[in-house]
Design a protein around this motif. Structure first.
Motif, PDB file in Angstrom:
ATOM      1  N   ARG A  19       2.104  -5.923   7.551  1.00  0.00           N
ATOM      2  CA  ARG A  19       0.847  -5.256   7.205  1.00  0.00           C
ATOM      3  C   ARG A  19       0.385  -4.432   8.398  1.00  0.00           C
ATOM      4  O   ARG A  19       0.253  -4.955   9.505  1.00  0.00           O
ATOM      5  N   ASP A  45      -3.446   2.761   8.475  1.00  0.00           N
ATOM      6  CA  ASP A  45      -3.292   4.033   7.772  1.00  0.00           C
ATOM      7  C   ASP A  45      -2.617   5.064   8.668  1.00  0.00           C
ATOM      8  O   ASP A  45      -3.103   5.366   9.758  1.00  0.00           O
ATOM      9  N   GLU A  48       2.813  -3.015   3.832  1.00  0.00           N
ATOM     10  CA  GLU A  48       1.523  -2.695   3.238  1.00  0.00           C
ATOM     11  C   GLU A  48       0.656  -1.989   4.282  1.00  0.00           C
ATOM     12  O   GLU A  48       0.608  -2.407   5.439  1.00  0.00           O
ATOM     13  N   HIS A  49      -0.027  -0.929   3.857  1.00  0.00           N
ATOM     14  CA  HIS A  49      -0.925  -0.176   4.736  1.00  0.00           C
ATOM     15  C   HIS A  49      -2.362  -0.359   4.260  1.00  0.00           C
ATOM     16  O   HIS A  49      -2.645  -0.271   3.061  1.00  0.00           O
ATOM     17  N   TYR A  50      -3.271  -0.565   5.207  1.00  0.00           N
ATOM     18  CA  TYR A  50      -4.676  -0.783   4.870  1.00  0.00           C
ATOM     19  C   TYR A  50      -5.559   0.286   5.501  1.00  0.00           C
ATOM     20  O   TYR A  50      -5.293   0.767   6.610  1.00  0.00           O
ATOM     21  N   TYR A 110      -6.142  -1.117   0.257  1.00  0.00           N
ATOM     22  CA  TYR A 110      -4.862  -0.497   0.565  1.00  0.00           C
ATOM     23  C   TYR A 110      -5.037   1.006   0.765  1.00  0.00           C
ATOM     24  O   TYR A 110      -5.825   1.654   0.076  1.00  0.00           O
ATOM     25  N   ARG A 111      -4.246   1.569   1.687  1.00  0.00           N
ATOM     26  CA  ARG A 111      -4.198   3.025   1.817  1.00  0.00           C
ATOM     27  C   ARG A 111      -3.490   3.636   0.610  1.00  0.00           C
ATOM     28  O   ARG A 111      -3.885   4.687   0.108  1.00  0.00           O
ATOM     29  N   SER A 113      -2.937   2.717  -2.901  1.00  0.00           N
ATOM     30  CA  SER A 113      -3.383   1.736  -3.900  1.00  0.00           C
ATOM     31  C   SER A 113      -2.244   1.390  -4.852  1.00  0.00           C
ATOM     32  O   SER A 113      -1.702   2.268  -5.532  1.00  0.00           O
ATOM     33  N   THR A 158       3.804   2.664  -2.754  1.00  0.00           N
ATOM     34  CA  THR A 158       3.419   2.701  -4.163  1.00  0.00           C
ATOM     35  C   THR A 158       4.160   3.789  -4.919  1.00  0.00           C
ATOM     36  O   THR A 158       4.200   4.937  -4.480  1.00  0.00           O
ATOM     37  N   THR A 172       2.288  -9.730  -2.830  1.00  0.00           N
ATOM     38  CA  THR A 172       1.982  -8.446  -2.218  1.00  0.00           C
ATOM     39  C   THR A 172       1.605  -7.421  -3.293  1.00  0.00           C
ATOM     40  O   THR A 172       1.876  -7.604  -4.483  1.00  0.00           O
ATOM     41  N   HIS A 173       0.967  -6.335  -2.853  1.00  0.00           N
ATOM     42  CA  HIS A 173       0.619  -5.230  -3.751  1.00  0.00           C
ATOM     43  C   HIS A 173      -0.159  -5.724  -4.976  1.00  0.00           C
ATOM     44  O   HIS A 173      -1.161  -6.401  -4.834  1.00  0.00           O
TER      45      HIS A 173
END
Length: 554
Positions: free
Chosen positions: A82, A85, A133-135, A199-200, A202, A253, A512-513
């Motif tokens: 994780r 952005d 995952e990017h936040y 999430y960056r 989504s 995504t 995840t996701h």
């Protein structure tokens, strides 16, 4: 002392000499760092020999250290990474669409994420495929908050530690002012970006679908590459995969669509370094082979701001949404730099039209596209205070913006649209602040209600997966979401059609996701997640009947 580049270089060169010398015991070095007053401090570090820095590059303009993150990944071998952005949005309230704008996030956050991505790329070359995952960070404040009050209170406790608010009255420094980020002040709740964890890119809930030969296919991204799983036979419950394909680096995504029962069409965002152009982000498309066992190569669709000279503007393209209409025409939607929606279409001959501007005003980066029973395409995108809708009056026609929806403020994190029969669309999303699952169903005459209907749920974050149950209402749909403990929470319709309401149950491990749901070749509902172990996990209805329970996780 006051140190310049030459002094700093000498200090780090000394450390490099230590690293080059074989040792069987602890090693020490002086770590220089700058204070706000411009003076250089030395911190002495004594540690066991370890892999932290594998390269030091010194030039007249700076010093570059590399290797720490790559070595850490190789040692830990995480199944999930994780990070933050890569390309934070401009401030949509003040700078959206302007030639000159201020980045919404701190430059240190962005630089750290670029280091992480470089290390992950090397880690992938060694054969590892973690989920990434990017936040978002400070950009959380722009959209409907997606944490409930209990989660915000817990997060504030961590932020208080970060700010130094819980530092002891007496500390080794003689004052607690050095024990945290004092810029946050005495009240962590003043930082509104803490009220979300978004999430960056989504995630969507459409990544599980029935494909060629009646086999269910699941699609995802592992370490920046396309990954897919497929059933060994229709409705068998057995699967093979993941098959990891392609090059470049894909955002986590994908938009997944296609003719029902036909090959999948995938649309994603690809990030790559181009000689002479720096880093580019383009929209890419690929089609599944007719037998369902492979894919054609990625084809670039560029993006709405592709020709612009400012690379930052070009990289602000949003997560794609896609749908194939009743005649087989593919529609790809993205949020553009001007904070509106752009569309690119492929006609029935396979020819692509240029990007066209559909307008809009500051939509979130979390849309969903739907093909209606009439063969038209609709797009739904959460905004700041309601959901935006674009629709076609007739198949293949132009898109019209419908601003009559009154859903209430949706939480950041995505929306799901399902065809509920009779030409009526039902939206499933979360209410900002409470995180309650909401349903907003179109009337039979095409109008929309004045507000959404609450369906409860176990709070949590992220998109809500949904499938419609024939002859039932919104409260009796098949629903699934991430609960407050990070685990799947599911509601299934009762066997008795006269019993209304949701029946939420938590089941399974953290994932995840976002979840996905689809029906297999026998008509049974299948729930799927990609777990924190990086593997696909599924539950399947014991029979296709609406009231049948789900079997165990496999």
């Amino acid at each position: 002392m006051k140190a310049g580049l030459r002094d700093t270089r000498a200090l780090i060169d000394a450390r490099a000499r230590l690293m080059a010398r074989p040792t069987t015991r602890s090693v020490g070095w002086n770590l220089p760092y700058a204070q706000p007053n411009g003076r250089l401090m030395l911190r002495t570090v004594l540690r066991q020999e370890h892999a932290e820095c594998t390269s030091v590059e010194v030039t007249d303009t700076g010093i570059t250290l590399g290797g720490a993150l790559t070595a850490l990944l190789a040692h830990v071998r995480p199944t999930v990474v994780r990070t933050m952005d890569l390309d934070p949005d401009p401030d949509p309230e003040h700078d959206g669409g302007k030639e000159e704008y201020v980045c919404s996030d701190h430059v240190d956050h962005t630089a750290t994420t670029h280091f992480a991505l470089a290390a992950l790329t090397r880690h992938r070359e060694a054969g590892h495929t973690p989920v990434v995952e990017h936040y978002r960070a400070y950009a959380n404040r722009f959209w409907g908050y997606n944490l409930d009050s209990a989660a915000v209170t817990e997060k504030a406790e961590y932020l208080a530690t970060y700010a130094g608010l819980d530092a002891p009255q007496a500390c080794p420094h003689g004052t607690c002012e050095r024990c945290g980020d004092r810029q946050l002040g005495p009240n962590p709740f003043r930082s509104t970006h803490m009220r979300s964890a978004a999430y960056r890119y989504s995630p969507t809930t459409d990544w599980l679908r029935l494909g060629p030969d009646g086999r269910l296919n699941a699609f995802g991204v592992l370490a920046g590459r396309l990954a897919f799983w497929t059933e060994t036979a229709p409705a068998s419950g057995e699967r093979k995969g993941p098959f990891v394909l392609g090059d470049g680096w894909l955002a986590p995504t994908l938009a997944v669509t296609g003719v029902p029962g036909g090959p999948a069409e995938l649309v994603g965002l690809r990030r790559q370094s181009v000689v002479g152009s720096g880093v580019t982000v383009d929209v890419v498309h690929t089609v599944q082979d007719p037998d369902g066992n492979g894919f054609s190569g990625w084809r670039t669709l560029e993006n709405p701001d592709w020709s612009h000279g400012d690379g930052r503007r070009q990289r602000e393209v949003g997560v794609p949404s896609a749908a194939v209409d009743g005649m087989g025409r593919l529609h790809v939607f993205v949020r553009d730099f001007a904070q509106g929606i752009s569309l690119r279409r492929r006609d029935t001959t396979g020819a692509w039209a240029p990007w066209e501007d559909l307008g809009g005003s500051f939509p979130q980066d979390a849309g969903t596209a739907l093909t209606t029973e009439n063969g038209t395409v609709e797009l739904y995108v959460p905004g700041k205070n309601t959901v935006w809708r674009w629709y076609q009056p007739e198949p293949g026609g132009p898109f019209t913006l419908d601003d009559t929806l009154k859903t209430g403020r949706p939480a950041t994190g995505g929306i799901t649209a399902v065809d509920s029969g009779g030409g009526r669309t039902c939206l499933c999303y979360r209410e900002a602040g409470t995180q309650q699952v909401m349903a907003y169903r179109q009337h039979a005459d095409g109008r929309w209600p004045g507000s959404g209907a609450g369906l409860g749920g176990h709070v949590g974050t992220g998109a809500v997966a949904a499938l419609w149950a024939p002859e039932r209402g919104a409260r009796e749909a098949f629903l699934a979401h991430r609960g407050s403990r990070g685990r799947p929470v599911v509601s299934l319709p009762d066997r008795d059609k006269d019993i209304s309401g949701t029946h939420w149950r938590e089941s399974g491990d953290m994932f995840t996701h976002a979840l996905a749901m689809a029906r297999d070749a026998a008509g049974a509902v299948v729930l799927a997640v990609i777990g924190t172990d990086g593997r696909l996990h599924v539950r399947r209805q014991l029979s296709p009947a609406a009231g049948s329970p789900l079997g165990p996780w496999r």
